[in-house]
Design an enzyme around this catalytic site. Structure first.
Site, PDB file in Angstrom:
ATOM      1  N   TYR A   1     -16.558 -26.344  66.372  1.00 20.05           N
ATOM      2  CA  TYR A   1     -17.154 -25.119  66.930  1.00 20.05           C
ATOM      3  C   TYR A   1     -16.998 -23.964  65.939  1.00 20.05           C
ATOM      4  O   TYR A   1     -17.967 -23.286  65.592  1.00 20.05           O
ATOM      5  CB  TYR A   1     -16.498 -24.756  68.281  1.00 20.05           C
ATOM      6  CG  TYR A   1     -16.709 -23.307  68.640  1.00 20.05           C
ATOM      7  CD1 TYR A   1     -17.929 -22.870  69.133  1.00 20.05           C
ATOM      8  CD2 TYR A   1     -15.696 -22.355  68.425  1.00 20.05           C
ATOM      9  CE1 TYR A   1     -18.138 -21.520  69.415  1.00 20.05           C
ATOM     10  CE2 TYR A   1     -15.896 -21.015  68.700  1.00 20.05           C
ATOM     11  CZ  TYR A   1     -17.121 -20.598  69.187  1.00 20.05           C
ATOM     12  OH  TYR A   1     -17.326 -19.270  69.444  1.00 20.05           O
TER      13      TYR A   1
ATOM     14  N   LYS B   1     -19.837 -21.575  63.425  1.00 20.60           N
ATOM     15  CA  LYS B   1     -19.999 -20.117  63.285  1.00 20.60           C
ATOM     16  C   LYS B   1     -19.991 -19.744  61.798  1.00 20.60           C
ATOM     17  O   LYS B   1     -20.773 -18.909  61.342  1.00 20.60           O
ATOM     18  CB  LYS B   1     -18.899 -19.379  64.043  1.00 20.60           C
ATOM     19  CG  LYS B   1     -19.009 -19.512  65.549  1.00 20.60           C
ATOM     20  CD  LYS B   1     -20.304 -18.883  66.087  1.00 20.60           C
ATOM     21  CE  LYS B   1     -20.585 -19.169  67.527  1.00 20.60           C
ATOM     22  NZ  LYS B   1     -21.914 -18.786  67.982  1.00 20.60           N
TER      23      LYS B   1
ATOM     24  N   SER C   1     -17.924 -14.988  65.443  1.00 21.87           N
ATOM     25  CA  SER C   1     -16.625 -14.954  66.125  1.00 21.87           C
ATOM     26  C   SER C   1     -15.512 -14.614  65.151  1.00 21.87           C
ATOM     27  O   SER C   1     -15.571 -14.975  63.968  1.00 21.87           O
ATOM     28  CB  SER C   1     -16.390 -16.333  66.735  1.00 21.87           C
ATOM     29  OG  SER C   1     -15.061 -16.470  67.156  1.00 21.87           O
TER      30      SER C   1
HETATM   31  C1  UD1 Z   1     -10.824 -19.236  72.136  1.00 22.85           C
HETATM   32  C2  UD1 Z   1     -11.197 -20.168  71.037  1.00 22.85           C
HETATM   33  C3  UD1 Z   1     -12.012 -19.421  70.015  1.00 22.85           C
HETATM   34  C4  UD1 Z   1     -13.249 -18.844  70.678  1.00 22.85           C
HETATM   35  C5  UD1 Z   1     -12.829 -17.962  71.857  1.00 22.85           C
HETATM   36  C6  UD1 Z   1     -14.054 -17.550  72.638  1.00 22.85           C
HETATM   37  C7  UD1 Z   1      -9.412 -21.844  71.011  1.00 22.85           C
HETATM   38  C8  UD1 Z   1      -8.265 -22.396  70.248  1.00 22.85           C
HETATM   39  N1  UD1 Z   1     -10.017 -20.784  70.468  1.00 22.85           N
HETATM   40  O1  UD1 Z   1     -10.049 -18.181  71.574  1.00 22.85           O
HETATM   41  O2  UD1 Z   1     -12.391 -20.274  68.964  1.00 22.85           O
HETATM   42  O3  UD1 Z   1     -13.958 -18.079  69.753  1.00 22.85           O
HETATM   43  O4  UD1 Z   1     -11.981 -18.697  72.731  1.00 22.85           O
HETATM   44  O5  UD1 Z   1     -13.689 -16.710  73.687  1.00 22.85           O
HETATM   45  O6  UD1 Z   1      -9.773 -22.336  72.051  1.00 22.85           O
HETATM   46  N2  UD1 Z   1      -3.911 -18.977  77.052  1.00 22.85           N
HETATM   47  C9  UD1 Z   1      -2.882 -19.340  77.895  1.00 22.85           C
HETATM   48  N3  UD1 Z   1      -3.178 -20.113  78.980  1.00 22.85           N
HETATM   49  C10 UD1 Z   1      -4.447 -20.539  79.275  1.00 22.85           C
HETATM   50  C11 UD1 Z   1      -5.507 -20.162  78.394  1.00 22.85           C
HETATM   51  C12 UD1 Z   1      -5.197 -19.387  77.291  1.00 22.85           C
HETATM   52  O7  UD1 Z   1      -1.729 -18.978  77.679  1.00 22.85           O
HETATM   53  O8  UD1 Z   1      -4.637 -21.261  80.267  1.00 22.85           O
HETATM   54  C13 UD1 Z   1      -3.623 -18.124  75.893  1.00 22.85           C
HETATM   55  C14 UD1 Z   1      -4.000 -18.751  74.572  1.00 22.85           C
HETATM   56  O9  UD1 Z   1      -2.941 -19.506  74.068  1.00 22.85           O
HETATM   57  C15 UD1 Z   1      -4.306 -17.512  73.726  1.00 22.85           C
HETATM   58  C16 UD1 Z   1      -4.839 -16.492  74.737  1.00 22.85           C
HETATM   59  O10 UD1 Z   1      -4.392 -16.952  76.015  1.00 22.85           O
HETATM   60  O11 UD1 Z   1      -3.126 -17.001  73.169  1.00 22.85           O
HETATM   61  C17 UD1 Z   1      -6.340 -16.399  74.750  1.00 22.85           C
HETATM   62  O12 UD1 Z   1      -6.868 -17.705  74.886  1.00 22.85           O
HETATM   63  P1  UD1 Z   1      -8.434 -17.983  75.033  1.00 22.85           P
HETATM   64  O13 UD1 Z   1      -9.003 -17.140  76.110  1.00 22.85           O
HETATM   65  O14 UD1 Z   1      -8.627 -19.464  75.137  1.00 22.85           O
HETATM   66  O15 UD1 Z   1      -9.038 -17.429  73.673  1.00 22.85           O
HETATM   67  P2  UD1 Z   1      -8.653 -17.821  72.154  1.00 22.85           P
HETATM   68  O16 UD1 Z   1      -7.779 -18.985  72.096  1.00 22.85           O
HETATM   69  O17 UD1 Z   1      -8.207 -16.570  71.500  1.00 22.85           O
END
Ligand code: UD1
Length: 338
Positions: free
Chosen positions: A152, A156, A127
Site C-alpha cells: 500500500y 503511494k 500519505s
Molecule cells: C495507518 C497506516 C498508514 C495509512 C494510515 C491511513 C499502518 C501500519 N499504517 O497509519 O499506512 O496511511 O493508516 O489512515 O496500518 N492503534 C492502536 N490500536 C488500534 C489501532 C491503532 O493502538 O486498534 C494505534 C497504532 O499503533 C498507531 C495509532 O493508533 O500508533 C494510529 O493507528 P492507525 O489509525 O492505524 O494509523 P497509522 O498506523 O498511523
C-alpha cells in the site's frame, strides 16, 4: 460565469465525500466516479442532503481502460482530484497485486485519459507513510522518502513518481497532498467513515468500542520513546483535510504553482499519543472506552507529525479544527450508525 467542473475519483469514499461537499460549497460543479467497492450509494444522498446539490455520479472502475477513455471523451473536465484507491495496509501485504492493479494501473489509465483529453490539473491523494519513521520531527516535505513498509505504502510512492514523470512531458500540473491521519466526520453526521469489518485504524476502533460493538480496544505498545510510551500521530479533521484539496486545486487552476509537481504535508502540526486520543475522546463525549495495552503492531512507527509551514504559506491553508472537534464528530457519526 461558467463553473469549473471537477472530477472526483473515489468521491463516495471517506475523504472523497467530504471533499465533494467542500467543492460544491465553493461553487464548483462536481462529477464523481466510484466503483462502489468500499462504499455505498447512500453516501450520495448524504452529500446531497448537506449541500442541497446532487452531484453527477457515474459508476466506473478506473481499471476499465476503455470506459475511462470514453468517460473523458464525453465530459468537459477542468481538474481531477484522485482518491480512488485501496487503502488497507494489512490486506496489501496479503494481496500485493490487487494493490498494484487497483492503485497503479488505474492511475496510469487515468493519466492517459487526462493527457489525451487535455485535462491539465491533478490533485493526488498521498500519505505521510512515504516518510516512514522520519529522522526529524516535525516532518518537512524535503524529508527523504523511505523504503515503503507495505505494498500500500509503495503504491503511494510509485504513484507520486509516475505523476511527477508525466508532469515533465505532458503539460500536466499536479499536487500530491501527503495526509497525516485523517479522522472525524462532517458535523451534520450525514457522511463519515464507513470501515468494513473490524476497523484497523484507531478512531473507528475507539468509537466502535465506546458503542459496545467491540469489547475492548488494544493499545499497540506503551514502550515507545514518547512522553507516555504510546505512539504519536498527527490526527487531522477530515473537513480540514477536504478544504486543503480546494486550496490546492485553486492553486493549479490559477497557475500560481511554482513547479509542475508539488508536494504538501497536510496535518495539524500537533502530535497526539494513543492514550491522549483515548482520554480526549472520553472527556469530550463523556463515554468510557475500555482498553488494554498489548504488544506493538508490526510496521508501526514511533511518531509522526507534520511541519505545516509550507502548506500554510503556499496554499494559504491551515487546519482550523482540533482533536476535540474531530473526536466529537466521530462519535456523533458512530451514534448515527447504530
Ligand atoms: C495507518 C497506516 C498508514 C495509512 C494510515 C491511513 C499502518 C501500519 N499504517 O497509519 O499506512 O496511511 O493508516 O489512515 O496500518 N492503534 C492502536 N490500536 C488500534 C489501532 C491503532 O493502538 O486498534 C494505534 C497504532 O499503533 C498507531 C495509532 O493508533 O500508533 C494510529 O493507528 P492507525 O489509525 O492505524 O494509523 P497509522 O498506523 O498511523
Amino acid at each position: 460565469m461558467v463553473k469549473n467542473k471537477i472530477l472526483v475519483t473515489g468521491g463516495l469514499g471517506f475523504i472523497g465525500s467530504h471533499t465533494v461537499v467542500e467543492l460544491q460549497k465553493e461553487g464548483f460543479e462536481v462529477v464523481i466516479i466510484d466503483d462502489l467497492s468500499n462504499t455505498s450509494l447512500e453516501v450520495l444522498d448524504g452529500i446531497t442532503a448537506i449541500t442541497k446539490i446532487k452531484p453527477e455520479f457515474v459508476k466506473l472502475d478506473l481499471k476499465e481502460k476503455e470506459q475511462v477513455e470514453s468517460f473523458f471523451e464525453s465530459q468537459k473536465i477542468d481538474g481531477v482530484i484522485h482518491f480512488a484507491a485501496s487503502k488497507a495496509v494489512g490486506e496489501s501485504v496479503q494481496q500485493p497485486l490487487k494493490y498494484y492493479e487497483n492503485n497503479i494501473s488505474s492511475l496510469v489509465y487515468l493519466l492517459e485519459a487526462m493527457t489525451k483529453n487535455k485535462v491539465a490539473h491533478l490533485i493526488f491523494s498521498s500519505s505521510c507513510t512515504v516518510y516512514g519513521q522520519a529522522d526529524k520531527l516535525p516532518i518537512t516535505e524535503d524529508a527523504p522518502v523511505k523504503k515503503a513498509e507495505s505494498p500500500y505504502g509503495n503504491t503511494k510512492q510509485i504513484g507520486e513518481e509516475i505523476i511527477n514523470d508525466v508532469t515533465k512531458t505532458e503539460g500536466l500540473t499536479a499536487i500530491a497532498l501527503r495526509y497525516f491521519n485523517p479522522i472525524g466526520a462532517h458535523e451534520s453526521a450525514l457522511i463519515g467513515e464507513l470501515p468494513l469489518g473490524v476497523p484497523q485504524n484507531l478512531i473507528p476502533f475507539v468509537t466502535q468500542t465506546a458503542a459496545g460493538i467491540r469489547e475492548e480496544l488494544s493499545v499497540f505498545g506503551n514502550d515507545y520513546p514518547t512522553p507516555d510510551g504510546t505512539a504519536v500521530r498527527d490526527y487531522i479533521h477530515v473537513v480540514d483535510l477536504a478544504r486543503a484539496h480546494i486550496s490546492a486545486l485553486r492553486r493549479l487552476l490559477e497557475g500560481s504553482n511554482k513547479s509542475s509537481m508539488e508536494y504538501f504535508n497536510i496535518g495539524t502540526g500537533k502530535g497526539s499519543s494513543v492514550l491522549e486520543v483515548i482520554n480526549t475522546f472520553q472527556k469530550v463525549n463523556q463515554k468510557e472506552v475500555k482498553y488494554k495495552i498489548v504488544d506493538r503492531r508490526e510496521g508501526d512507527i514511533t511518531a509522526a507529525y507534520a511541519d505545516t509551514g509550507l502548506a500554510n504559506q503556499e496554499l494559504g491553508w491551515k487546519a482550523e479544527l482540533g482533536l476535540e472537534e474531530a473526536l466529537t464528530s466521530a462519535w456523533k457519526w458512530q451514534l448515527k450508525q447504530l
